[in-house]
Design a protein around this motif. Sequence first.
Motif, mmCIF file in Angstrom:
data_model
loop_
_atom_site.group_PDB
_atom_site.id
_atom_site.type_symbol
_atom_site.label_atom_id
_atom_site.label_comp_id
_atom_site.label_asym_id
_atom_site.label_seq_id
_atom_site.Cartn_x
_atom_site.Cartn_y
_atom_site.Cartn_z
ATOM 1 N N GLU A 161 0.823 -1.213 0.000
ATOM 2 C CA GLU A 161 0.000 0.000 0.000
ATOM 3 C C GLU A 161 0.857 1.264 0.000
ATOM 4 O O GLU A 161 0.513 2.244 -0.653
ATOM 5 C CB GLU A 161 -0.955 -0.001 1.190
ATOM 6 C CG GLU A 161 -2.049 -1.044 1.070
ATOM 7 C CD GLU A 161 -2.860 -0.929 -0.219
ATOM 8 O OE1 GLU A 161 -3.237 0.193 -0.602
ATOM 9 O OE2 GLU A 161 -3.104 -1.972 -0.855
ATOM 10 N N ARG A 180 -0.260 4.478 5.458
ATOM 11 C CA ARG A 180 -1.150 3.466 4.854
ATOM 12 C C ARG A 180 -2.531 4.005 4.701
ATOM 13 O O ARG A 180 -3.025 4.792 5.391
ATOM 14 C CB ARG A 180 -1.229 2.226 5.733
ATOM 15 C CG ARG A 180 0.036 1.441 5.723
ATOM 16 C CD ARG A 180 -0.245 0.168 6.411
ATOM 17 N NE ARG A 180 0.988 -0.320 7.005
ATOM 18 C CZ ARG A 180 1.189 -1.558 7.318
ATOM 19 N NH1 ARG A 180 0.258 -2.434 7.101
ATOM 20 N NH2 ARG A 180 2.285 -1.942 7.853
ATOM 21 N N SER A 233 0.796 4.011 -2.916
ATOM 22 C CA SER A 233 0.523 5.395 -2.552
ATOM 23 C C SER A 233 1.597 6.326 -3.102
ATOM 24 O O SER A 233 1.298 7.366 -3.697
ATOM 25 C CB SER A 233 0.441 5.528 -1.027
ATOM 26 O OG SER A 233 0.318 6.872 -0.651
#
Length: 91
Positions: free
Chosen positions: A6, A91, A10
Amino acid sequence: MLINKEKLFSFTRHSGLYSVEESGDRVTITFSSVVLEELLGENTEIVVSGRVVGENVDIDRVFIGRAGVREEVDPKVLEGWLKYIESTERR
């Protein structure tokens, strides 16, 4: 080299143009950024590929493309960059 999936996704979403391909337990992220282009003085594309292991990606292949030529490099080249992503992305 393990990195949280993640956090990697991102970071690449914020860095510029990117694409993600997932097939089975493999993920490949292709991206470029204005910062890279300014740093290297030309259009640069990075391809990071690895196996999904739980919440992480074990990166085992890295390609850098410049001036129409794609070259495979040792994933250890990105070690500092991956540590930066792990420490700064949420996250």
